[in-house]
Write a protein that holds these residues in place. Structure first.
Motif, PDB file in Angstrom:
ATOM      1  N   SER A 183     -12.305   3.324  -9.993  1.00 24.27           N
ATOM      2  CA  SER A 183     -12.429   4.551  -9.199  1.00 24.27           C
ATOM      3  C   SER A 183     -11.985   4.327  -7.759  1.00 24.27           C
ATOM      4  N   ILE A 184     -12.237   3.126  -7.195  1.00 22.13           N
ATOM      5  CA  ILE A 184     -11.795   2.826  -5.834  1.00 22.13           C
ATOM      6  C   ILE A 184     -10.276   2.657  -5.803  1.00 22.13           C
ATOM      7  N   TYR A 185      -9.722   1.942  -6.776  1.00 21.19           N
ATOM      8  CA  TYR A 185      -8.262   1.812  -6.846  1.00 21.19           C
ATOM      9  C   TYR A 185      -7.613   3.188  -6.998  1.00 21.19           C
ATOM     10  N   VAL A 207       3.913  -8.849 -14.604  1.00 25.65           N
ATOM     11  CA  VAL A 207       3.662  -7.423 -14.807  1.00 25.65           C
ATOM     12  C   VAL A 207       4.872  -6.590 -14.384  1.00 25.65           C
ATOM     13  N   ARG A 208       5.839  -7.205 -13.743  1.00 26.98           N
ATOM     14  CA  ARG A 208       7.022  -6.471 -13.295  1.00 26.98           C
ATOM     15  C   ARG A 208       7.788  -5.884 -14.478  1.00 26.98           C
ATOM     16  N   ASP A 209       8.335  -4.712 -14.255  1.00 28.95           N
ATOM     17  CA  ASP A 209       9.269  -4.106 -15.201  1.00 28.95           C
ATOM     18  C   ASP A 209      10.129  -3.115 -14.423  1.00 28.95           C
ATOM     19  N   ASP A 210      11.440  -3.205 -14.622  1.00 33.31           N
ATOM     20  CA  ASP A 210      12.359  -2.372 -13.854  1.00 33.31           C
ATOM     21  C   ASP A 210      12.211  -0.886 -14.147  1.00 33.31           C
ATOM     22  N   ARG A 211      11.657  -0.542 -15.297  1.00 35.09           N
ATOM     23  CA  ARG A 211      11.604   0.864 -15.676  1.00 35.09           C
ATOM     24  C   ARG A 211      10.514   1.641 -14.958  1.00 35.09           C
ATOM     25  N   VAL A 212       9.401   1.005 -14.668  1.00 36.36           N
ATOM     26  CA  VAL A 212       8.319   1.688 -13.962  1.00 36.36           C
ATOM     27  C   VAL A 212       7.633   0.661 -13.066  1.00 36.36           C
ATOM     28  N   GLU A 213       7.403   1.038 -11.827  1.00 37.81           N
ATOM     29  CA  GLU A 213       6.854   0.103 -10.838  1.00 37.81           C
ATOM     30  C   GLU A 213       5.327   0.123 -10.898  1.00 37.81           C
ATOM     31  N   VAL A 214       4.780  -0.889 -11.547  1.00 40.16           N
ATOM     32  CA  VAL A 214       3.329  -1.052 -11.659  1.00 40.16           C
ATOM     33  C   VAL A 214       2.855  -1.946 -10.525  1.00 40.16           C
ATOM     34  N   VAL A 215       1.750  -1.578  -9.886  1.00 43.35           N
ATOM     35  CA  VAL A 215       1.154  -2.435  -8.859  1.00 43.35           C
ATOM     36  C   VAL A 215      -0.330  -2.578  -9.164  1.00 43.35           C
ATOM     37  N   GLY A 216      -0.925  -3.669  -8.700  1.00 44.31           N
ATOM     38  CA  GLY A 216      -2.340  -3.882  -8.962  1.00 44.31           C
ATOM     39  C   GLY A 216      -2.765  -5.266  -8.525  1.00 44.31           C
ATOM     40  N   LYS A 217      -4.028  -5.563  -8.762  1.00 38.37           N
ATOM     41  CA  LYS A 217      -4.589  -6.838  -8.342  1.00 38.37           C
ATOM     42  C   LYS A 217      -5.248  -7.531  -9.535  1.00 38.37           C
ATOM     43  N   ALA A 235      -6.514  -4.479 -12.171  1.00 38.68           N
ATOM     44  CA  ALA A 235      -6.705  -3.078 -11.822  1.00 38.68           C
ATOM     45  C   ALA A 235      -5.519  -2.631 -10.994  1.00 38.68           C
ATOM     46  N   GLY A 236      -4.972  -1.475 -11.317  1.00 36.17           N
ATOM     47  CA  GLY A 236      -3.811  -1.011 -10.571  1.00 36.17           C
ATOM     48  C   GLY A 236      -3.461   0.420 -10.890  1.00 36.17           C
ATOM     49  N   PHE A 237      -2.232   0.817 -10.546  1.00 34.75           N
ATOM     50  CA  PHE A 237      -1.775   2.185 -10.763  1.00 34.75           C
ATOM     51  C   PHE A 237      -0.260   2.189 -10.851  1.00 34.75           C
ATOM     52  N   PHE A 238       0.289   3.315 -11.308  1.00 38.14           N
ATOM     53  CA  PHE A 238       1.730   3.446 -11.482  1.00 38.14           C
ATOM     54  C   PHE A 238       2.080   4.933 -11.592  1.00 38.14           C
ATOM     55  N   PRO A 239       3.354   5.285 -11.267  1.00 39.16           N
ATOM     56  CA  PRO A 239       4.362   4.487 -10.544  1.00 39.16           C
ATOM     57  C   PRO A 239       3.956   4.319  -9.082  1.00 39.16           C
ATOM     58  N   TYR A 240       4.469   3.309  -8.429  1.00 35.20           N
ATOM     59  CA  TYR A 240       3.997   2.959  -7.088  1.00 35.20           C
ATOM     60  C   TYR A 240       4.250   4.070  -6.081  1.00 35.20           C
TER      61      TYR A 240
END
Length: 704
Positions: free
Chosen positions: A457-459, A523-533, A555-560
């Motif tokens: 919920s914080i992310y 976790v990198r992928d050129d198709r969708v930019e995922v970010v997280g910790k 924990a993260g979110f996408f697209p950036y």
């Protein structure tokens, strides 16, 4: 004369008998209506004052698109009355017809599943044995209710009525020996999908009422159950009957936020990762950033038989989070002015019995998060809370971190973080040294217990520009008359930080995946930019840390650039894994699958040139890349792999190929193929170049 005297005597005797009967009837009538009147009136009053509770129909649980997740269904237990007068009236049992009936029952309604596959049990468990045993009993000892089948439909009942022997009994209702007993059952069309989130119901043996005991069925039971009605006894000319004084009100149909497609994908990805990592359990949540709608939630656990199944809902249970806490601490630091910019630097030398193994010794805020520096984030928090460690708890409390979510998930717990007061519950003093040590650990995610839902919920708020939306599983209520009430998006706090702070934290989190030294580069992928910790913590067993296991969190979110969904996964596995390879892959694979299906406000076809990305062609034996490019009007392309030539008696290398091509190559060689997952082939169970055994099976693991 003798005859006349005899006749007169008989008439006199009959007259006396009728007179005596009339007198007795008059006496009884007087006694009942006058002498016993108060007792009978009291009994009648008691009988007529009785009321019967009318159970309401339970409401349905619906997915976000209206598909039914849980509903009521009328079913019937089909029974046979072997003491029925039309059965016992014929002393000669028609054994040929009874045997034909047994054949039909064994085929359509066997007493034991797979009876035909186990002939050794046929003599013991077939209907032939059962019917012979019951028909040979004395008529008054036969069963009145021999159950033929349970929880069947009206079509099943009509089918049974037309079985041999039973079809000879014409009529309906009590006039025939086969009958049905109506029951209401709760069914779940999607089986065990989102089992813990949807929940189940059970019957209260004392009241006979059905109420939820887990998941949404329990948490929303008061809305789903409805309002019971009331029937009273009334005196009619034909006797005493029930009169509905207050009709029952059907429970609400509740539309949830669960998206069936996303739920299916999340369960598959979590299962694949748990299986590959030999994990003990895993949990994952997918949430829509703007609304807080929980689109999917899954819980996988290793069962006693060695398989994985939906089990305890750990998404709302508190665990030591590890380093996924660091962005939350950094958010507070930015908001409190302890650091101003992502380029501000902090000394990361050993601090509070902790050292940072990553170079350099001085890091900026991006590097602190990217390299997951315990000492760095602790020193930053100490800038504002060293003199008053208990204020760190108050700061978390001020953003609503400890408030109940009321998400609709049963068993929801709140975070457990100890307030670092200068004394304990017994009034004993606690040294500042001990409080400082605890503060440092709390800053980087130890000495705390936080449910994954709260962490996410914080992310989600960070992805949402600081708006702290409430996670929830319910979107609307639909009443019996069809009126619906849409539940508006609610907020735990309007904001937990400014948009500027949220932007800074997002910039730091991005480095974890896309930085040169990030802990989640896989976790990198050129198709969708995922970010997280990422985050790692030891599980506590019997009061001590078990260093042979780890809880791996991401924990993260996408697209950036325009976050649509936030996602968190938590996996308990052996010490040889990492969050990068386990929970991080769950989030990454979800993002890629959703992108490939056009769920991220993107076009799911390669003709969309707006993204600027180069299409990826799966290898194919039928089309060449140049032909495909020319057909789609695309100048550039990448090719993963071309099929290679192998002898027809050897297992080919199909890794990198698309599933149809791989299946065609293998089946041409007489190999049966089993597929797991979707996308291109990333692993095959039979070694490349090994001799082919006729009838052998190969398992291909697919991944997007």
């Amino acid at each position: 004369m003798a005859s006349r005297q005899t006749v007169n005597f008989r008439y006199a005797l009959i007259t006396v008998i009728f007179l005596a009967f009339g007198i007795a009837l008059a006496v009884k009538l007087f006694h009942t209506t006058v002498v016993e009147a108060p007792a009978w009136n009291e009994r009648a009053k008691k009988e007529l004052s009785r009321t019967t509770v009318i159970a309401p129909e339970r409401g349905n649980l619906l997915a976000s698109n209206g598909n039914i997740l849980a509903c009521n269904l009328k079913v019937y237990d089909i029974k046979l009355d072997l003491r029925h007068n039309r059965v016992i009236s014929n002393p000669d049992i028609p054994w040929a017809k009874v045997d034909s009936l047994a054949d039909s029952l064994d085929y359509y309604f066997p007493r034991v599943k797979n009876l035909k596959q186990h002939p050794d049990t046929f003599a013991k468990y077939s209907w032939h044995t059962k019917l012979k045993q019951e028909f040979e009993k004395d008529a008054d000892k036969r069963p009145r209710a021999l159950t033929i089948a349970r929880k069947k439909t009206l079509e099943d009942f009509e089918q049974v009525r037309n079985f041999p022997y039973l079809k000879d009994f014409k009529g309906s209702g009590f006039r025939i020996p086969v009958y049905k007993e109506e029951k209401n059952v709760r069914i779940y069309p999607y089986g065990r999908m989102a089992y813990r989130s949807i929940g189940r119901v059970n019957e209260n043996r004392e009241t006979g009422e059905f109420h939820g005991y887990s998941g949404l069925e329990k948490d929303l039971d008061t809305l789903l159950y409805g309002i019971p009605g009331e029937a009273k006894k009334v005196a009619l000319t034909s006797g005493i009957s029930n009169w509905v004084a207050q009709p029952a009100v059907r429970g609400y149909d509740i539309q949830t936020t669960i998206d069936i497609d996303m739920q299916d994908m999340l369960e598959e990805e979590l299962y694949n990762i748990c299986r590959d990592a030999h994990a003990e359990w895993g949990t994952a949540i997918l949430m829509e950033v703007a609304t807080g709608e929980i689109k999917a939630i899954s819980n996988i656990e290793l069962l006693d038989d060695g398989t994985y199944g939906e089990a305890l809902n750990r998404a709302v249970l508190p665990f030591e989070p590890g380093s996924v806490m660091k962005p939350i601490s950094l958010m507070i630091a930015f908001e409190d002015g302890l650091v101003k910019s992502v380029h501000d630097r902090v000394d990361c030398s050993p601090f509070q019995r902790t050292k940072d193994p990553h170079a350099p010794g001085v890091k900026d805020m991006k590097q602190v998060i990217e390299m997951s520096s315990n000492t760095g984030i602790s020193r930053v928090i100490f800038r504002g809370y060293a003199n008053k460690p208990e204020a760190f708890y108050d700061r978390l409390d001020s953003i609503g971190f400890f408030e109940p979510m009321h998400s609709g998930i049963a068993g929801e717990c709140t975070p457990r973080i100890r307030k670092l007061l200068p004394y304990d519950s017994k009034g004993n003093n606690i040294t500042m040294t001990a409080r400082h040590l605890d503060l440092a650990r709390q800053a980087y995610g130890y000495n705390t217990e936080i449910p994954p839902l709260y962490t996410l919920s914080i992310y989600n708020a960070i992805a949402n520009g600081g708006k702290y939306v409430r996670p929830h599983l319910v979107s609307r209520l639909i009443s019996e008359d069809g009126r619906d009430s849409i539940l508006p998006v609610s907020y735990i706090r309007d904001r937990i930080c400014s948009e500027e702070t949220a932007s800074k934290v997002r910039e730091c989190i991005r480095e974890v995946v896309w930085g040169n030294h990030g802990t989640a580069r896989l976790v990198r992928d050129d198709r969708v930019e995922v970010v997280g910790k990422t985050g790692t913590a030891y599980p506590v067993e019997h009061g001590v840390y078990n260093t042979a296991k780890r809880r791996y969190a991401f924990a993260g979110f996408f697209p950036y650039n325009n976050p649509k969904y936030s996602c968190m996964a938590l996996v308990l596995s052996g010490a040889g894994n990492s969050a990068n390879r386990t929970s991080g892959q769950v989030v990454k694979n979800m993002a890629v699958k959703m992108f490939s299906r056009g769920m991220l406000n993107n076009k799911s076809t390669y003709t969309d040139k707006s993204s600027g990305s180069v299409p990826v062609y799966m290898a194919s034996e039928k089309y060449s890349p140049s032909e495909v490019s020319r057909h789609l009007g695309i100048k550039n392309h990448k090719r993963i792999k071309s099929p290679e030539t192998y002898a027809s008696n050897l297992v080919p290398d199909v890794i990198g190929l698309d599933a149809p091509t791989a299946v065609m190559m293998l089946e041409k060689r007489g190999i049966d193929v089993s597929l797991k997952g979707s996308g291109r082939v990333v692993a095959q169970s039979l070694p490349v170049g090994s001799p082919i055994t006729p009838g052998s099976t190969i398992t291909l693991s697919l991944r997007i």
